[in-house]
Design a protein around this motif. Structure first.
Motif, mmCIF file in Angstrom:
data_model
loop_
_atom_site.group_PDB
_atom_site.id
_atom_site.type_symbol
_atom_site.label_atom_id
_atom_site.label_comp_id
_atom_site.label_asym_id
_atom_site.label_seq_id
_atom_site.Cartn_x
_atom_site.Cartn_y
_atom_site.Cartn_z
ATOM 1 N N GLY A 105 0.800 -1.211 0.000
ATOM 2 C CA GLY A 105 0.000 0.000 0.000
ATOM 3 C C GLY A 105 0.831 1.258 0.000
ATOM 4 N N GLU A 106 0.262 2.286 -0.629
ATOM 5 C CA GLU A 106 0.961 3.543 -0.825
ATOM 6 C C GLU A 106 1.036 4.355 0.464
ATOM 7 N N ASN A 107 2.057 5.214 0.549
ATOM 8 C CA ASN A 107 2.251 6.128 1.680
ATOM 9 C C ASN A 107 2.443 7.530 1.110
ATOM 10 N N VAL A 108 1.351 8.255 0.984
ATOM 11 C CA VAL A 108 1.396 9.561 0.334
ATOM 12 C C VAL A 108 0.632 10.594 1.156
ATOM 13 N N THR A 187 5.128 -0.815 -14.707
ATOM 14 C CA THR A 187 6.101 -1.743 -15.267
ATOM 15 C C THR A 187 7.470 -1.087 -15.087
ATOM 16 N N PRO A 188 8.555 -1.813 -15.365
ATOM 17 C CA PRO A 188 9.867 -1.160 -15.273
ATOM 18 C C PRO A 188 10.022 0.031 -16.212
ATOM 19 N N GLN A 189 9.160 0.128 -17.215
ATOM 20 C CA GLN A 189 9.235 1.241 -18.174
ATOM 21 C C GLN A 189 8.393 2.444 -17.733
ATOM 22 N N THR A 190 7.663 2.334 -16.640
ATOM 23 C CA THR A 190 6.828 3.447 -16.181
ATOM 24 C C THR A 190 7.706 4.651 -15.832
ATOM 25 N N PRO A 191 7.360 5.845 -16.319
ATOM 26 C CA PRO A 191 8.158 7.032 -15.986
ATOM 27 C C PRO A 191 8.118 7.329 -14.487
ATOM 28 N N TRP A 192 9.176 7.956 -14.008
ATOM 29 C CA TRP A 192 9.189 8.417 -12.630
ATOM 30 C C TRP A 192 9.437 9.912 -12.603
ATOM 31 N N GLN A 193 9.002 10.535 -11.519
ATOM 32 C CA GLN A 193 9.103 11.987 -11.394
ATOM 33 C C GLN A 193 9.394 12.344 -9.952
ATOM 34 N N VAL A 194 10.307 13.312 -9.757
ATOM 35 C CA VAL A 194 10.561 13.838 -8.423
ATOM 36 C C VAL A 194 9.412 14.766 -8.046
ATOM 37 N N THR A 195 8.846 14.558 -6.866
ATOM 38 C CA THR A 195 7.643 15.277 -6.443
ATOM 39 C C THR A 195 7.848 15.883 -5.056
ATOM 40 N N ARG A 196 6.888 16.678 -4.661
ATOM 41 C CA ARG A 196 6.806 17.108 -3.278
ATOM 42 C C ARG A 196 5.749 16.260 -2.574
ATOM 43 N N GLN A 197 5.803 16.228 -1.257
ATOM 44 C CA GLN A 197 4.764 15.558 -0.482
ATOM 45 C C GLN A 197 3.527 16.435 -0.475
ATOM 46 N N SER A 198 2.390 15.853 -0.825
ATOM 47 C CA SER A 198 1.150 16.609 -0.782
ATOM 48 C C SER A 198 0.776 16.950 0.652
ATOM 49 N N VAL A 236 0.766 12.538 -4.435
ATOM 50 C CA VAL A 236 -0.595 12.040 -4.672
ATOM 51 C C VAL A 236 -0.980 12.190 -6.139
ATOM 52 N N TYR A 237 -0.742 13.368 -6.707
ATOM 53 C CA TYR A 237 -1.128 13.615 -8.098
ATOM 54 C C TYR A 237 -0.344 12.711 -9.050
ATOM 55 N N THR A 238 0.950 12.590 -8.814
ATOM 56 C CA THR A 238 1.791 11.786 -9.708
ATOM 57 C C THR A 238 1.388 10.319 -9.664
ATOM 58 N N LEU A 239 1.126 9.803 -8.462
ATOM 59 C CA LEU A 239 0.761 8.397 -8.325
ATOM 60 C C LEU A 239 -0.646 8.115 -8.834
ATOM 61 N N ARG A 240 -1.616 8.903 -8.385
ATOM 62 C CA ARG A 240 -3.022 8.567 -8.637
ATOM 63 C C ARG A 240 -3.557 9.103 -9.949
ATOM 64 N N ILE A 241 -3.110 10.294 -10.349
ATOM 65 C CA ILE A 241 -3.664 10.905 -11.555
ATOM 66 C C ILE A 241 -2.790 10.595 -12.768
#
Length: 271
Positions: A105-108, A187-198, A236-241
């Motif tokens: 489970g996510e921790n956001v 997947t391993p190809q999913t983009p990643w992004q540096v974010t702030r904590q919501s 939250v936005y990066t993960l869920r949206i």
């Protein structure tokens, strides 16, 4: 074994029997010597707590992880206490990296201080050790399980990916913990992004009490995300949206980032 091999401490908050822990161990093994030490019991939601009733007993366990038999250590205590006891009593010297996860489970959002996964990572950071906390987004019914139906392979890929970078990069200013949230669909190809904590609440509590205030109760949670209210650069936005991997740098320094002299003047009535 070479004395120059990197030392990695792996822990979690879901307990020593968690398949997410095993998946992380297998992924990290190529990066160095992995010591696995996890709470003896399920300890989700413990934050960085050090409960006085914890017994601190360390029990070796033989676990099959992939094709190997590993000696792992079950510790009677919270995730933060597990890290503390592992560093003080198990490790030959202070580890080069502490990894906490892979969490069910996510921790956001604003609830990350509740997370035992993050509590373990912050405990490591308090010892001056780089720390990585990894969580996998899941359906809510699986948060407190050890379900073997969960596929941790993509989360394991990102665990090793960011662990390798923390092991090989110089310390980054004001980054004590790197928090990684992996979408359920990743997947391993999913983009990643540096974010702030919501700053937004993500898990909304519901009290379940049947027979008045003096009856036993527990709390269930629902997830509520309003895209228009969530910061677009947040975890939250990066993960869920966006359905991307959210990588959030966290600091032990929880001081508000406003000018302290201005706040002092305001509090003294001089603003």
């Amino acid at each position: 074994m070479s004395s120059t091999r990197k030392q990695i401490l792996l822990t979690n908050d879901d307990g020593i029997e968690s398949p997410g822990l095993w998946a992380a161990a297998e992924a990290l093994a190529r990066l160095g010597f992995v010591t696995v030490a996890a709470p003896r019991d399920q300890y989700s939601g413990a934050g960085r707590s050090h409960p006085l009733q914890a017994d601190g007993i360390i029990t070796p366990r033989s676990l099959q992880i992939g094709r190997q038999i590993w000696t792992a250590y079950a510790i009677g205590g919270s995730p933060a206490q597990t890290v503390m006891f592992a560093i003080l009593d198990l490790m030959p010297h202070k580890p080069d990296l502490v990894v906490s996860g892979i969490n069910y489970g996510e921790n956001v959002g604003s609830g990350i201080t509740v997370s035992g996964t993050l509590g373990a990572a912050f405990e490591a950071a308090s010892f001056g050790i780089p720390a990585l906390a990894v969580s996998l987004e899941l359906p809510s019914g699986e948060y407190y399980t050890h379900s073997r139906e969960v596929d941790f392979s993509s989360a394991a890929y990102f665990t090793a990916y960011f662990a390798e970078r923390l092991l090989n990069l110089p310390p980054q200013p004001d980054v004590d913990v790197l928090k990684v949230e992996v979408p359920a669909s990743a997947t391993p190809q999913t983009p990643w992004q540096v974010t702030r904590q919501s700053r937004q609440r993500y898990f909304f509590p519901i009290s379940r009490r049947k027979d008045g205030l003096e009856s036993p109760a527990d709390v269930n949670f629902i997830i509520r995300v309003e895209p228009g209210e969530v910061e677009p650069d947040s975890d939250v936005y990066t993960l869920r949206i966006k359905k991307q991997v959210a990588v959030t740098p966290l600091s032990l320094d929880m001081t508000s980032r406003l000018p302290l002299d201005e706040l002092e003047q305001t509090l003294r009535g001089r603003g």
